[in-house]
Design a protein around this motif. Structure first.
Motif, mmCIF file in Angstrom:
data_model
loop_
_atom_site.group_PDB
_atom_site.id
_atom_site.type_symbol
_atom_site.label_atom_id
_atom_site.label_comp_id
_atom_site.label_asym_id
_atom_site.label_seq_id
_atom_site.Cartn_x
_atom_site.Cartn_y
_atom_site.Cartn_z
ATOM 1 N N ARG A 209 14.401 2.194 33.799
ATOM 2 C CA ARG A 209 14.650 3.551 34.271
ATOM 3 C C ARG A 209 14.561 4.601 33.167
ATOM 4 O O ARG A 209 13.945 5.653 33.338
ATOM 5 N N PHE A 210 15.195 4.311 32.019
ATOM 6 C CA PHE A 210 15.219 5.311 30.947
ATOM 7 C C PHE A 210 13.806 5.760 30.537
ATOM 8 O O PHE A 210 13.514 6.955 30.529
ATOM 9 N N PRO A 211 12.888 4.821 30.217
ATOM 10 C CA PRO A 211 11.558 5.281 29.796
ATOM 11 C C PRO A 211 10.833 6.079 30.881
ATOM 12 O O PRO A 211 10.186 7.081 30.597
ATOM 13 N N TYR A 212 10.978 5.652 32.151
ATOM 14 C CA TYR A 212 10.197 6.387 33.152
ATOM 15 C C TYR A 212 10.773 7.787 33.405
ATOM 16 O O TYR A 212 10.028 8.756 33.576
ATOM 17 N N VAL A 213 12.100 7.924 33.383
ATOM 18 C CA VAL A 213 12.695 9.252 33.593
ATOM 19 C C VAL A 213 12.378 10.145 32.386
ATOM 20 O O VAL A 213 12.037 11.317 32.532
ATOM 21 N N LEU A 214 12.432 9.560 31.196
ATOM 22 C CA LEU A 214 12.093 10.329 29.985
ATOM 23 C C LEU A 214 10.624 10.762 30.033
ATOM 24 O O LEU A 214 10.285 11.901 29.725
ATOM 25 N N SER B 16 22.215 8.386 44.006
ATOM 26 C CA SER B 16 23.257 7.622 43.330
ATOM 27 C C SER B 16 23.410 8.061 41.878
ATOM 28 O O SER B 16 24.506 8.413 41.441
ATOM 29 N N ALA B 17 22.307 8.076 41.128
ATOM 30 C CA ALA B 17 22.434 8.364 39.698
ATOM 31 C C ALA B 17 22.776 9.828 39.430
ATOM 32 O O ALA B 17 23.606 10.132 38.566
ATOM 33 N N ASN B 18 22.137 10.727 40.191
ATOM 34 C CA ASN B 18 22.267 12.136 39.812
ATOM 35 C C ASN B 18 23.382 12.888 40.531
ATOM 36 O O ASN B 18 23.815 13.939 40.072
ATOM 37 N N VAL C 152 23.943 -2.926 29.984
ATOM 38 C CA VAL C 152 22.555 -3.197 29.586
ATOM 39 C C VAL C 152 21.813 -3.857 30.738
ATOM 40 O O VAL C 152 22.229 -4.897 31.231
ATOM 41 N N GLY C 153 20.759 -3.220 31.175
ATOM 42 C CA GLY C 153 20.002 -3.793 32.292
ATOM 43 C C GLY C 153 18.713 -3.031 32.482
ATOM 44 O O GLY C 153 18.149 -2.483 31.530
ATOM 45 N N LEU C 154 18.278 -2.973 33.741
ATOM 46 C CA LEU C 154 17.017 -2.290 34.025
ATOM 47 C C LEU C 154 17.112 -0.800 33.745
ATOM 48 O O LEU C 154 16.102 -0.139 33.532
ATOM 49 N N GLY C 155 18.343 -0.277 33.768
ATOM 50 C CA GLY C 155 18.526 1.140 33.452
ATOM 51 C C GLY C 155 17.974 1.467 32.078
ATOM 52 O O GLY C 155 17.430 2.551 31.859
ATOM 53 N N ASN C 156 18.100 0.539 31.137
ATOM 54 C CA ASN C 156 17.633 0.782 29.770
ATOM 55 C C ASN C 156 16.129 0.620 29.652
ATOM 56 O O ASN C 156 15.453 1.420 29.000
ATOM 57 N N ILE C 157 15.600 -0.441 30.264
ATOM 58 C CA ILE C 157 14.219 -0.810 29.963
ATOM 59 C C ILE C 157 13.246 -0.306 31.032
ATOM 60 O O ILE C 157 12.112 0.028 30.736
ATOM 61 N N GLY D 12 22.541 12.169 34.646
ATOM 62 C CA GLY D 12 22.600 11.051 35.593
ATOM 63 C C GLY D 12 22.205 9.745 34.920
ATOM 64 O O GLY D 12 22.837 8.709 35.119
ATOM 65 N N GLN D 13 21.157 9.790 34.087
ATOM 66 C CA GLN D 13 20.695 8.575 33.418
ATOM 67 C C GLN D 13 21.758 8.052 32.447
ATOM 68 O O GLN D 13 21.969 6.848 32.335
ATOM 69 N N ALA D 14 22.437 8.967 31.748
ATOM 70 C CA ALA D 14 23.483 8.532 30.807
ATOM 71 C C ALA D 14 24.590 7.783 31.568
ATOM 72 O O ALA D 14 25.100 6.765 31.105
ATOM 73 N N PHE D 15 24.936 8.276 32.761
ATOM 74 C CA PHE D 15 25.986 7.630 33.552
ATOM 75 C C PHE D 15 25.504 6.297 34.112
ATOM 76 O O PHE D 15 26.215 5.301 34.097
#
Ligand code: PFF
Length: 437
Positions: A28-33, A369-371, A21-26, A219-222
């Motif tokens: 990165r996830f919304p902006y990639v979505l 890195s992510a993808n 749980v970190g910035l990836g959730n709040i 990538g986002q899921a990972f």
């Protein structure tokens, strides 16, 4: 030395959740979505998280716990004399790349906490909020100062090996963050025009989903679950054999997904209500969220608490990233923890400067890195289970807590066949696409 990091073995699952749980959730996830059209991306993301990412998470935790060593040592111990430990090197490299841009965004989170304290976010219009973010992201000096502050904080914790203490705090602070997010969801959903934002998030329009979107969902899921680079292998090595890895893994993934989803339930109604483009990129959370604080009772206090909690969530993730590199230097290269932490923090600061000066480099590091690196690493980790560790050793690790795992048969099938084909297929298709495009 690395073995001393967590005193309480029970805390290791909480620590793994803290990494996830970190910035990836709040952030990165919304902006990639948002960039990938909304609902259809969410659908694919859910599928990837629970069908593909959770089995990899369980594989990493099991490998780490079986070997009782951080990632590089784990592969060396379980497959001596082979090249499998190269996964560890890719993880160390990946931790560098991720930290360099992640620390910039973490720095912005601290900066926004400060801005909330001094009242700079109060009573400004959505347009001014966008201008404020644009100024921030295009001012490398400001970004670099706050990035160094954040890296310093991370290094301080890792250097002193007091992660355990941080995890104790975050066991209280994380539920607080979740509660605050739920309250903000309620306010967001009652904004005028909120339902358009909710429809954007929940109504899948598959015509908007490109192949690149599918690739980015993987990538986002990972990224969100911190898998594919050995972080979870390292944390697995701290988990007691009495712990049920399967239920622990599902709890981490459930919590991680819930926080990402609820963040999106705040951000998209807010974006639609305030006329902000959902596909506007990495600044999305910083230009949408502060607007909502101006619409609630005691908004300034709430905004301070929110950005402080978000900084703590980012900190438990940056700790896990720095720990990957530091534990490598300590256990494989004979460094002492303190100089290793300072050296790595300094090098990451330098790489972070590149990201602060160039948004192209920032996006490049983020994407590679992510993808590419995380799915690539995950592919090898998942091949390791049937081809090296073996079915029975894997089963005995998952059942070490004394509970028979009824899902084992399905899980093993998914790991052996579905996950490698899915990751391999998506990676190859995307690479071919790049080459011919
Ligand atoms: N999972 C973290 C997040 O969602 O913010 C980011 C992360 C941490 C990725 C640690 C990878 C990692 F090893």
């Amino acid at each position: 030395m690395a073995r001393e990091v967590f005193n309480s073995k029970m805390g290791a699952i909480a620590a793994a959740a803290g990494s996830a749980v970190g910035l990836g959730n709040i952030w990165r996830f919304p902006y990639v979505l948002g960039e990938n059209g909304g609902g259809a991306f969410l659908f694919v993301y859910i599928l990837f998280t629970f069908l593909i990412a959770v089995p990899i998470l369980l594989s990493e935790l099991a490998i780490g716990r079986r070997a009782g060593k951080p990632v590089l040592g784990a592969f060396k111990a379980l497959a001596p004399g082979t090249k499998w430990h190269l996964i560890g090197y890719s993880g160390v490299f990946c931790a560098f790349l991720i930290l360099s841009f992640y620390a910039i965004v973490s720095g912005w989170t601290l900066l926004y906490a400060y801005r909330a304290v001094v009242g700079e976010l109060a009573a400004i219009s959505p347009d001014e909020m966008t201008t404020l973010y644009n100024h921030t992201s295009s001012d490398p000096v400001v970004s670099i100062i706050w990035m160094f502050a954040f890296i310093g904080l991370t290094a301080f914790v890792v250097m002193r090996g007091v992660q355990d203490g941080i995890e104790k705090y975050s066991k209280i602070l994380m539920p607080m963050l979740l509660l605050l997010i739920v309250l903000l969801c309620i306010r967001a959903l009652t904004l005028p025009g909120a339902l358009d934002g909710l429809a954007f998030l929940l109504k899948p329009d598959f015509s908007k989903l490109t192949f690149t979107g599918i690739f980015e969902a993987l990538g986002q899921a990972f990224f969100s679950l911190s898998i594919g680079m050995g972080t979870m292998t390292t944390y697995g090595s701290y988990i007691s054999r009495k712990q049920n890895l399967v239920s622990g893994g599902f709890s981490i993934a459930g919590l991680d997904f819930m926080i990402a989803f609820l963040a999106a339930v705040i951000i998209f109604p807010c974006a639609f209500s305030f006329g902000i483009s959902p596909g506007q990129g990495p600044g999305l959370v910083f230009v949408t969220l502060p607007n909502i604080f101006n619409q609630i009772f005691m908004g300034r206090a709430v905004s301070i608490v929110f950005f402080v909690l978000l900084s703590v969530a980012a900190l438990t993730s940056t700790i896990s990233l720095l720990e990957v590199v530091v534990s490598f230097l300590v256990s494989e290269r004979g460094f002492r923890r303190k100089p290793a932490s300072l050296l790595v923090a300094g090098l990451i600061g330098l790489l972070g400067c590149l990201c602060a000066f160039s948004s192209t480099i920032f996006s490049l590091f983020d994407n590679i890195s992510a993808n590419i690196l995380l799915p690539g690493g995950a592919l090898f980790i998942v091949l390791f289970i049937p081809h090296v560790l073996g079915k029975e050793a894997f089963r005995s690790e998952l059942e070490a807590c004394g509970t028979r795992q009824r899902v084992f048969g399905v899980l093993y099938f998914v790991i052996k066949y579905i996950v490698p084909v899915a990751i391999g297929g998506v990676l190859i298709y995307q690479i071919v696409n790049w080459l011919i495009g």
